[in-house]
Design a protein around this motif. Sequence first.
Motif, PDB file in Angstrom:
ATOM      1  N   PRO A 102       1.102  -1.206  -0.280  1.00 33.29           N
ATOM      2  CA  PRO A 102      -0.027   0.414  -0.116  1.00 33.29           C
ATOM      3  C   PRO A 102       0.948   0.910  -0.059  1.00 33.29           C
ATOM      4  O   PRO A 102       1.667   1.488   0.376  1.00 33.29           O
ATOM      5  CB  PRO A 102      -0.678   0.248   1.226  1.00 33.29           C
ATOM      6  N   MET A 103       0.824   2.268  -0.675  1.00 33.71           N
ATOM      7  CA  MET A 103       1.627   3.510  -0.516  1.00 33.71           C
ATOM      8  C   MET A 103       1.344   3.757   0.678  1.00 33.71           C
ATOM      9  O   MET A 103       2.535   4.716   1.163  1.00 33.71           O
ATOM     10  CB  MET A 103       0.728   5.022  -1.558  1.00 33.71           C
ATOM     11  N   TRP A 104       0.297   3.966   1.614  1.00 32.64           N
ATOM     12  CA  TRP A 104       0.774   4.797   3.065  1.00 32.64           C
ATOM     13  C   TRP A 104       1.992   3.927   3.834  1.00 32.64           C
ATOM     14  O   TRP A 104       3.151   4.593   4.361  1.00 32.64           O
ATOM     15  CB  TRP A 104      -0.703   4.705   3.897  1.00 32.64           C
ATOM     16  N   LEU A 105       2.576   2.299   3.586  1.00 35.56           N
ATOM     17  CA  LEU A 105       3.331   1.859   3.510  1.00 35.56           C
ATOM     18  C   LEU A 105       4.520   2.552   2.874  1.00 35.56           C
ATOM     19  O   LEU A 105       5.635   2.335   3.666  1.00 35.56           O
ATOM     20  CB  LEU A 105       2.607   0.135   3.805  1.00 35.56           C
ATOM     21  N   ASN A 106       4.618   2.130   2.121  1.00 35.12           N
ATOM     22  CA  ASN A 106       5.896   3.299   1.353  1.00 35.12           C
ATOM     23  C   ASN A 106       6.225   4.317   1.661  1.00 35.12           C
ATOM     24  O   ASN A 106       7.139   4.489   1.741  1.00 35.12           O
ATOM     25  CB  ASN A 106       5.474   2.957  -0.199  1.00 35.12           C
ATOM     26  N   GLU A 107       4.964   5.223   1.913  1.00 35.14           N
ATOM     27  CA  GLU A 107       5.213   6.440   2.907  1.00 35.14           C
ATOM     28  C   GLU A 107       5.440   6.541   3.699  1.00 35.14           C
ATOM     29  O   GLU A 107       7.077   7.574   3.895  1.00 35.14           O
ATOM     30  CB  GLU A 107       4.444   7.809   2.480  1.00 35.14           C
TER      31      GLU A 107
END
Length: 125
Positions: A102-107
């Motif tokens: 997920p994008m939130w995890l990458n950020e």
Amino acid sequence: MKYAYPAVFTPEENGIVSVHFPDLQDCYTSGDDIPNAIYMAQDVLNLTLYDLEQDKQLMPKAIKPQNINTTGEQFTSVIAVDTEIYRRFYENKAIRKTLTIPMWLNEQAERENINLSSPTTSIKR
């Protein structure tokens, strides 16, 4: 796979205990005492059977322990092993996998300066 094979234990004059498996050619070891000999017997049996599995060989049928002739201080014991556990422990090489997160995890990882592509990544709390 789970296997059980009888082993012949031979106490030597120097205190060493030799071990061989009558059903498996070239499957022998020794230990400093009986507990160590049992440990070493499990290891060599796992290695031998693992090699046979890798070579797609048929597993020899285990002889009944009561059908093994012993002399002097020799005795037999059945040694049980699980080659799947052995395989997981020794086949621990890294493999490359591509996955989506997920994008939130990458950020969050970027904010924490965590490189998710590194094989040595560990997250400390």
